[in-house]
Design a protein around this motif. Structure first.
Motif, short mmCIF file in Angstrom:
data_model
loop_
_atom_site.label_atom_id
_atom_site.label_comp_id
_atom_site.label_asym_id
_atom_site.label_seq_id
_atom_site.Cartn_x
_atom_site.Cartn_y
_atom_site.Cartn_z
N ALA A 55 0.59 7.72 -4.24
CA ALA A 55 -0.64 7.01 -3.90
C ALA A 55 -0.69 6.65 -2.43
O ALA A 55 -1.71 6.84 -1.76
CB ALA A 55 -0.78 5.75 -4.76
N PHE A 56 0.40 6.15 -1.89
CA PHE A 56 0.46 5.77 -0.47
C PHE A 56 0.24 6.99 0.42
O PHE A 56 -0.55 6.95 1.37
CB PHE A 56 1.82 5.14 -0.18
N ASP A 57 0.91 8.08 0.10
CA ASP A 57 0.79 9.29 0.91
C ASP A 57 -0.62 9.85 0.85
O ASP A 57 -1.22 10.19 1.88
CB ASP A 57 1.81 10.33 0.44
N PHE B 273 -3.53 6.80 1.99
CA PHE B 273 -3.44 6.22 3.33
C PHE B 273 -2.98 7.22 4.39
O PHE B 273 -3.64 7.38 5.41
CB PHE B 273 -2.52 4.99 3.30
N ARG B 274 -1.86 7.90 4.15
CA ARG B 274 -1.34 8.81 5.17
C ARG B 274 -2.24 10.02 5.36
O ARG B 274 -2.37 10.54 6.48
CB ARG B 274 0.07 9.26 4.82
N GLN B 275 -2.85 10.51 4.29
CA GLN B 275 -3.65 11.72 4.40
C GLN B 275 -5.16 11.45 4.41
O GLN B 275 -5.87 11.99 5.25
CB GLN B 275 -3.31 12.67 3.24
N VAL C 295 5.28 -0.28 2.58
CA VAL C 295 4.94 -0.56 1.18
C VAL C 295 5.97 -1.45 0.49
O VAL C 295 5.58 -2.41 -0.20
CB VAL C 295 4.78 0.77 0.39
N VAL C 296 7.24 -1.16 0.64
CA VAL C 296 8.26 -1.90 -0.12
C VAL C 296 8.18 -3.41 0.08
O VAL C 296 8.35 -4.16 -0.89
CB VAL C 296 9.68 -1.37 0.23
N PRO C 297 7.87 -3.93 1.27
CA PRO C 297 7.73 -5.39 1.41
C PRO C 297 6.67 -5.99 0.49
O PRO C 297 6.70 -7.20 0.21
CB PRO C 297 7.36 -5.57 2.88
#
Length: 332
Positions: A127-129, A132-134, A282-284
């Motif tokens: 989901a993050f990749d 947000f990244r793409q 993300v991990v935080p």
């Protein structure tokens, strides 16, 4: 080590526990004693012979792991035995031990239960990749999430909410929409024929800035009708089918982008870059309370076939996780 293997291609009952040699870490790899293994739809496809692992990867299914570093290669500098880590792999996640490049491992937040850690890597990284990244989702934009009750869908809802975006999700199951609302989904829509029109209404005629597509072909035309000017449509899964016609004039008129993505076939360098950004950005969100893995059911690995049957029946909301031994149920 013990591992869940595919004895022959077929239904869930072809999954078997077998004894296999322990992997040997190379100089830059760590050997991880796995405590929890996430279950993903790609595993179901592999079990049926439709999604083989990339060349050089383990034939054992499983795309993610969480566990304890047991041994480190002579060139490893980031980890030491006893560290708690999680990550994605091209294969082998359904095994008691995995050997991975030290750069693709991510630290498990302190005190987090293994079952929860095992539910994070594949879906939150995907989901993050993708989003947000793409696709570059920004604060104030609208994210449309198909199959919002899936593991990736529930992760995307939380990540978008944390980033200040507006979320719309579709599902054909009412209780999944209700559950998604409980974790922060702004608008839930039945996955029938009317959702594209409703998306336009909900966005005052602008449409969705980013579409996270976990369905595929059946929704293609309606996605084009619901996308905003300059919108980004990213395809992550195609359980509904992979072939459909597209009106290229509509795509052109909206100056929209349509593209696909997958994590499994990426090389170590790309996975390491993703792991680094994921660790920092993300991990935080897990210890600070913004992010909480949504777990549908936890099974011991001895019931791997049952775990697959539940996912195949589309009964799950969120992640299905398998744990190894008594330690897997806790955080030690």
């Amino acid at each position: 080590m013990q591992a869940v293997v595919i004895s022959e291609f077929g239904g869930p009952d072809v999954l078997r526990l077998a004894s296999l040699p322990d992997p040997e870490p190379s100089p830059r790899e760590i050997l991880v004693r796995v405590r929890a293994s996430g279950v993903n739809r790609a595993d179901l496809l592999q079990r049926r012979g439709l999604y083989p692992p990339p060349p050089g990867e383990s034939e054992v299914p499983g795309l993610e792991f969480a566990g304890v570093v047991e041994e480190v290669g002579v060139g490893v500098t980031r980890w030491q035995p006893g560290d708690r880590v999680m990550g994605i792999v091209g294969g082998g996640g359904y095994a008691e031990r995995v050997a991975v490049d030290e750069r693709v491992a991510v630290a498990v937040p302190e005190g987090m239960p293994w079952s929860m850690a095992g539910a994070i890597p594949e879906v939150y990284m995907t989901a993050f990749d993708a989003v947000f990244r793409q696709a570059g989702l920004q604060r104030g934009e609208t994210l449309l999430i198909h199959a919002v009750g899936s593991g990736v869908g529930t992760a995307a809802v939380q990540l978008a909410r944390r980033a200040g975006a507006h979320t719309i999700g579709t599902s054909r199951t009412a209780f999944k929409l209700q559950r998604a609302a409980e974790i922060g989904l702004d608008v839930g829509l039945d996955g029938g024929d009317a959702w594209a029109r409703t998306v336009m209404n909900e966005t005052d005629g602008f449409g969705a800035d980013v579409i996270l597509d976990l369905v595929g072909a059946p929704y293609l035309a309606r996605n084009q009708a619901a996308i905003a000017m300059g919108g980004r449509h990213v395809v992550v899964g195609v359980p509904g089918g992979s072939r459909a016609e597209i009106d290229l004039r509509a795509l052109m008129a909206r100056r929209a982008r349509l593209f696909g993505t997958v994590l499994r076939v990426r090389g170590v360098e790309e996975k390491a870059e993703l792991a680094g950004e994921f660790s920092a950005e993300v991990v935080p969100g897990f210890p600070d309370g913004w992010l909480l893995p949504v777990i549908d059911r936890v099974f011991p690995v001895s019931r791997a076939a049952e775990a697959h049957r539940r996912m195949e029946a589309n009964e799950n909301f969120g992640k299905i996780v398998m744990v190894w031994g008594a330690e897997g149920w806790g955080g030690g």
